[in-house]
Design an enzyme around this catalytic site. Sequence first.
Site, PDB file in Angstrom:
ATOM      1  N   LYS A 261       0.851  -1.185   0.000  1.00  0.00           N
ATOM      2  CA  LYS A 261       0.000   0.000   0.000  1.00  0.00           C
ATOM      3  C   LYS A 261       0.890   1.239   0.000  1.00  0.00           C
ATOM      4  O   LYS A 261       1.681   1.440   0.911  1.00  0.00           O
ATOM      5  CB  LYS A 261      -0.903   0.013   1.245  1.00  0.00           C
ATOM      6  CG  LYS A 261      -1.628   1.357   1.477  1.00  0.00           C
ATOM      7  CD  LYS A 261      -2.530   1.329   2.718  1.00  0.00           C
ATOM      8  CE  LYS A 261      -3.078   2.733   3.031  1.00  0.00           C
ATOM      9  NZ  LYS A 261      -3.949   2.760   4.224  1.00  0.00           N
ATOM     10  N   ASP A 266      -2.543  10.395   3.362  1.00  0.00           N
ATOM     11  CA  ASP A 266      -3.929   9.992   3.561  1.00  0.00           C
ATOM     12  C   ASP A 266      -4.662  11.025   4.422  1.00  0.00           C
ATOM     13  O   ASP A 266      -4.594  10.988   5.646  1.00  0.00           O
ATOM     14  CB  ASP A 266      -3.970   8.604   4.233  1.00  0.00           C
ATOM     15  CG  ASP A 266      -5.396   8.114   4.455  1.00  0.00           C
ATOM     16  OD1 ASP A 266      -6.334   8.709   3.886  1.00  0.00           O
ATOM     17  OD2 ASP A 266      -5.570   7.116   5.189  1.00  0.00           O
ATOM     18  N   LYS A 273     -10.077  13.144   7.855  1.00  0.00           N
ATOM     19  CA  LYS A 273      -9.595  12.807   9.203  1.00  0.00           C
ATOM     20  C   LYS A 273      -9.547  14.070  10.065  1.00  0.00           C
ATOM     21  O   LYS A 273      -9.406  15.175   9.541  1.00  0.00           O
ATOM     22  CB  LYS A 273      -8.163  12.252   9.103  1.00  0.00           C
ATOM     23  CG  LYS A 273      -8.042  10.858   8.522  1.00  0.00           C
ATOM     24  CD  LYS A 273      -6.583  10.425   8.475  1.00  0.00           C
ATOM     25  CE  LYS A 273      -6.419   9.037   7.877  1.00  0.00           C
ATOM     26  NZ  LYS A 273      -7.045   7.963   8.671  1.00  0.00           N
ATOM     27  N   ASP A 284       1.795   6.580   5.334  1.00  0.00           N
ATOM     28  CA  ASP A 284       0.787   5.614   4.897  1.00  0.00           C
ATOM     29  C   ASP A 284       1.242   4.851   3.638  1.00  0.00           C
ATOM     30  O   ASP A 284       0.494   4.064   3.076  1.00  0.00           O
ATOM     31  CB  ASP A 284      -0.550   6.335   4.663  1.00  0.00           C
ATOM     32  CG  ASP A 284      -1.746   5.422   4.900  1.00  0.00           C
ATOM     33  OD1 ASP A 284      -1.588   4.382   5.552  1.00  0.00           O
ATOM     34  OD2 ASP A 284      -2.832   5.765   4.405  1.00  0.00           O
ATOM     35  N   ASP A 343     -12.069   7.171   3.639  1.00  0.00           N
ATOM     36  CA  ASP A 343     -10.852   6.974   4.432  1.00  0.00           C
ATOM     37  C   ASP A 343     -10.443   5.502   4.503  1.00  0.00           C
ATOM     38  O   ASP A 343      -9.358   5.169   4.960  1.00  0.00           O
ATOM     39  CB  ASP A 343     -11.072   7.538   5.848  1.00  0.00           C
ATOM     40  CG  ASP A 343      -9.766   7.755   6.601  1.00  0.00           C
ATOM     41  OD1 ASP A 343      -8.692   7.701   5.969  1.00  0.00           O
ATOM     42  OD2 ASP A 343      -9.835   7.994   7.826  1.00  0.00           O
ATOM     43  N   GLU A 345      -9.300   3.659   2.236  1.00  0.00           N
ATOM     44  CA  GLU A 345      -8.815   3.712   0.860  1.00  0.00           C
ATOM     45  C   GLU A 345      -7.749   2.669   0.539  1.00  0.00           C
ATOM     46  O   GLU A 345      -7.602   2.254  -0.603  1.00  0.00           O
ATOM     47  CB  GLU A 345      -8.281   5.117   0.554  1.00  0.00           C
ATOM     48  CG  GLU A 345      -6.828   5.391   0.968  1.00  0.00           C
ATOM     49  CD  GLU A 345      -6.560   5.306   2.470  1.00  0.00           C
ATOM     50  OE1 GLU A 345      -7.520   5.391   3.251  1.00  0.00           O
ATOM     51  OE2 GLU A 345      -5.398   5.131   2.868  1.00  0.00           O
ATOM     52  N   ARG A 347      -7.473  -0.465   1.189  1.00  0.00           N
ATOM     53  CA  ARG A 347      -8.005  -1.733   0.677  1.00  0.00           C
ATOM     54  C   ARG A 347      -8.433  -1.597  -0.786  1.00  0.00           C
ATOM     55  O   ARG A 347      -8.376  -2.577  -1.540  1.00  0.00           O
ATOM     56  CB  ARG A 347      -9.157  -2.212   1.572  1.00  0.00           C
ATOM     57  CG  ARG A 347     -10.361  -1.309   1.591  1.00  0.00           C
ATOM     58  CD  ARG A 347     -11.266  -1.546   2.801  1.00  0.00           C
ATOM     59  NE  ARG A 347     -10.687  -1.016   4.025  1.00  0.00           N
ATOM     60  CZ  ARG A 347     -11.246  -1.129   5.241  1.00  0.00           C
ATOM     61  NH1 ARG A 347     -12.397  -1.763   5.393  1.00  0.00           N
ATOM     62  NH2 ARG A 347     -10.666  -0.616   6.290  1.00  0.00           N
TER      63      ARG A 347
END
Length: 497
Positions: A261, A266, A273, A284, A343, A345, A347
Amino acid sequence: MKIAFAGPGLPDNGTVVVFASLGRGLAPTAKKLDAKTKGVLSKALSSGQFSGKKAQVLSLIAPRGTKLEQILLVGLGKPDALDELSLAQVGAKIYVELAHAKTVTVIVDAIEKAKWSPAEMAAEIGNGLRLHSYRFDKYRTKLAKEDKPTFGQVRILCDGFAKARTLYAPKDKVADGVFFTRDLVSEPPNVLYPETLAQQAQTLKELGVKVEVLGVAEMKKLGLNALLGVGQGSARESKMAILQWNGAGKSTEGPLAFIGKGVTFDTGGISIKPSAGMQDMKWDMGGAGAVLGLMKALAGRKARVNAVGAVGLVENMPDGNAQRPGDIVKSLSGQTIEIQNTDAEGRLVLADVLWYTKERFKPRFMIDLATLTGAILIALGHEMAGMFSNDDALCEQLSKAGNIVGEKVWRMPVSDDYDKIINSDIADMKNIGDRGAGSITAAQFLKRFVGTTPWVHLDIAGMAWSDKARPPVPKGGTGFGVRLLERFIADHYEEKA
Ligand code: BES
Ligand code: MN
Ligand code: ZN
């Protein structure tokens, strides 16, 4: 930091490091220095000031009776309990103590009752020393001279030093991979974004890694819409980098595949967030960073294995063009996904990269690394990564490798009970579950994109960054996953020479 090995001896200047162990007292060279210093070292032991327990230190500055600047006595703990990790921790401790010394010579003698030869101990101590020496201070223009480490080289003297060199050489390459990951994870998000991260991947070409980078146009054509949806609110173009290291030549079996990933920042997107702590979301991309570091380590030490690394690189931003909660995207697999929270994201990115990798390479197995859920931090803290899998043997091998190198993983469940939680009324699935079991439902989501391929998902949200040093890992970007996977490959999937 350069680690050099040479035969036994005793230098007559600079800083000398010698050892003692619990119950066995001073090592031979420590005894010699003790005699020269009128018994100061043995006195420390007999008076109870110093027991020799693991990573304990005693420092003598400019000891009388020698021309040395400093003697550092370091404890090894119980000789029969010495293992790879504790030796690395001893090496790390030496770095911490001596970062400001000038010339450092470490003398590794044979230790009674230890299962390790001096050469083996020397290689592990050198490894820990180098791993802990990492710093990320390129943006600190006003760092005082005395705050910068001074020594760039350590000499380690031991019997069988040629063997120590041979044992250390591949570890040095693995450390290069770890440092690469730490650099990537530490870079600020205005400098490191999908395109520049892909450029960093390209640098591995120098080591013989094949690198392809796909942009938005190519990914659109292929249909990686789940990945593209995450990046569509960003001014930075989304990318996917695919790396191949073919160290085993022609093999009838498929390659090993590692998927990362790579969300370079993010914000949460439209499901934004809270601002407190949002700066942490620069790392991230820690999963992608680990995959790239692993590829660097494998290529660096010319591992006899065929490995693929695939990383999905996006920035998750709120914008007029950003993905909305409620959107439905059609993933590369053909399965449709209702976005309920922008959020969740990671996956979405992994879904397409996993499917792409599976279809294109027919790998022997796929292992993904991702800073996927805050929930794994609640469950496991910063001690272990969460491991989710459809294959018991892979889990067993990874657990063992993790315990050896000190990058631990703990298996969590996947099952149909959790899978049904992500069913959607309006699409094939939704991208979040209920309140509970957030890490597991995230893993279930990924599982829908791996088919029957043996697969492991490592949720490293608690492990990619550390606010405190855990020797041999300094604080900051940890490089978690590189040493774990490198060891796992070396122990189980590398062709013998
Ligand atoms: N990148 C985060 C997960 C994360 C959190 C990593 C903290 C490192 C530290 C991920 O994309 C995320 O936002 N996950 C959400 C999922 C939720 C919306 C279902 C989370 O964990 O809150
Ligand atoms: Mn997120
Ligand atoms: Zn994320």
